[in-house]
Design an enzyme around this catalytic site. Structure first.
Site, PDB file in Angstrom:
ATOM      1  N   HIS A 145       0.837  -1.214   0.000  1.00  0.00           N
ATOM      2  CA  HIS A 145       0.000   0.000   0.000  1.00  0.00           C
ATOM      3  C   HIS A 145       0.863   1.251   0.000  1.00  0.00           C
ATOM      4  O   HIS A 145       1.997   1.224   0.454  1.00  0.00           O
ATOM      5  CB  HIS A 145      -0.856   0.102   1.274  1.00  0.00           C
ATOM      6  N   HIS A 147       1.308   4.570   2.048  1.00  0.00           N
ATOM      7  CA  HIS A 147       0.975   5.137   3.365  1.00  0.00           C
ATOM      8  C   HIS A 147       1.174   6.646   3.340  1.00  0.00           C
ATOM      9  O   HIS A 147       1.867   7.182   2.476  1.00  0.00           O
ATOM     10  CB  HIS A 147       1.812   4.468   4.455  1.00  0.00           C
ATOM     11  N   HIS A 162      -2.830   4.291   5.880  1.00  0.00           N
ATOM     12  CA  HIS A 162      -2.963   4.324   4.420  1.00  0.00           C
ATOM     13  C   HIS A 162      -3.238   5.762   3.969  1.00  0.00           C
ATOM     14  O   HIS A 162      -4.003   6.485   4.624  1.00  0.00           O
ATOM     15  CB  HIS A 162      -4.125   3.440   3.959  1.00  0.00           C
ATOM     16  N   HIS A 170     -10.949   1.412   3.370  1.00  0.00           N
ATOM     17  CA  HIS A 170     -10.104   0.463   2.668  1.00  0.00           C
ATOM     18  C   HIS A 170     -11.014  -0.595   2.018  1.00  0.00           C
ATOM     19  O   HIS A 170     -12.001  -0.979   2.639  1.00  0.00           O
ATOM     20  CB  HIS A 170      -9.149  -0.177   3.696  1.00  0.00           C
ATOM     21  N   HIS A 173      -8.659   3.263  -1.070  1.00  0.00           N
ATOM     22  CA  HIS A 173      -7.614   4.294  -1.026  1.00  0.00           C
ATOM     23  C   HIS A 173      -6.827   4.270  -2.337  1.00  0.00           C
ATOM     24  O   HIS A 173      -6.656   3.206  -2.930  1.00  0.00           O
ATOM     25  CB  HIS A 173      -6.665   4.031   0.157  1.00  0.00           C
ATOM     26  N   ASP A 176      -4.052   1.592  -2.574  1.00  0.00           N
ATOM     27  CA  ASP A 176      -4.333   0.199  -2.195  1.00  0.00           C
ATOM     28  C   ASP A 176      -4.023  -0.694  -3.388  1.00  0.00           C
ATOM     29  O   ASP A 176      -4.898  -0.975  -4.221  1.00  0.00           O
ATOM     30  CB  ASP A 176      -5.810   0.055  -1.772  1.00  0.00           C
ATOM     31  N   HIS A 212       3.906  -5.481   3.255  1.00  0.00           N
ATOM     32  CA  HIS A 212       3.472  -6.133   4.501  1.00  0.00           C
ATOM     33  C   HIS A 212       3.815  -7.621   4.532  1.00  0.00           C
ATOM     34  O   HIS A 212       4.020  -8.252   3.481  1.00  0.00           O
ATOM     35  CB  HIS A 212       1.955  -5.978   4.655  1.00  0.00           C
TER      36      HIS A 212
HETATM   37 CU   LIG Z   1      -0.068  -0.846   4.365  1.00  0.00          CU
HETATM   38 ZN   LIG Z   2      -6.132   1.087   2.173  1.00  0.00          ZN
END
Ligand SMILES: [Cu+2]
Ligand SMILES: [Zn+2]
Length: 268
Positions: A145, A147, A162, A170, A173, A176, A212
């Protein structure tokens, strides 16, 4: 005429239509300003007894027409500059490094994420080229993502939530990017049609991209965190998006073509 020729034809027709419309608007604007200028002079010379001011009024009219012409020219040049900006190809790069706060027993992810946008109104495309994931045979999926902050002072922990300029849940966004397949410890992917932008008020330049440890539940996790971050787990690695030239993009494009040829050779 095949579909591509038709598409090319349309791409030529549309800017031409835009130019025609802009020219018509400018002509209309010019006429309006001219009429306003003439109107103001006509009003001042409406009294036939004031013949002594005719010359001065005419000079005034010439000056007003000159001013109007200069204004129209200025608007025209500004529109031209704006068209150039809108059509400019933009590139950005994000050099991914493991989070500074990551325990040493966690995967050390490194690599590059490259972005390209063919104009302010175009969708972004991106190359994701990362390594350092556990070298497992099975495919796993990892969330990536954008941020909010490009602040890596406390590793990826200081990049905030985010990036969410429109205050939506979410996974709506603009950064994303969803889940990415990891095979044999590597992530290699070219994505098109991303809603993130490299220009304008919602540009992702200067913001962070976070890789992540887990999979994004895409807002279907049934809890509050799912609608904020997709429950994607620990922040393994991150980087800050910065402007770049097109060199890295071009070399990765060559690499992509080479990989495609190799995979075609393997299948034949
Ligand atoms: Cu993230
Ligand atoms: Zn998001």
């Amino acid at each position: 005429m095949d579909a591509r020729a038709s598409a090319n034809g349309n791409s030529k027709i549309l800017p031409a239509m835009f130019r025609c419309r802009t020219s018509a608007m400018l002509a209309f604007l010019f006429c309006g300003l001219l009429l306003a200028a003439c109107g103001s002079v006509t009003w001042t010379t409406s009294d036939p007894g004031e013949s002594g001011v005719d010359l001065a009024d005419r000079l005034d009219l010439v000056e007003k027409i000159g001013d109007t012409h200069a204004k129209v020219l200025e608007i025209w040049m500004e529109l031209g500059r704006q068209r150039e900006v809108d059509a400019r190809e933009m590139h950005a790069v994000c050099s991914v490094q493991p989070s500074a706060t990551l325990p040493p027993d966690q995967p050390q992810i490194t690599g590059l994420i490259l972005f390209r946008q063919l104009g302010t109104g175009s969708r972004v495309e991106a190359f994701f080229n990362l390594e350092g994931f556990p070298a497992e045979q099975n495919v796993s999926y990892r969330a990536i993502h954008v941020h909010e902050f490009g602040d890596l002072s406390r590793g990826c922990d200081s990049t905030g939530s985010h990036y969410n300029p429109l205050d939506v849940p979410h996974p709506q966004h603009p950064g994303d990017f969803g889940n990415f397949a990891v095979r044999n410890g590597q992530l290699w992917r070219h994505r098109f049609g991303l809603t993130a932008s490299l220009a304008g008020p919602h540009s992702i330049l200067g913001r962070a991209v976070v890789v992540h440890a887990g999979e994004d539940d895409l807002g279907k996790g049934g809890n509050q965190a799912s609608l904020q971050n997709g429950n994607a787990g620990r922040r393994l690695a991150c980087c800050v998006v910065g402007t770049s030239n097109s060199e890295a993009w071009e070399s990765l494009t060559k690499e992509r073509k080479k990989r495609r040829r190799e995979s075609e050779c393997k299948t034949t």
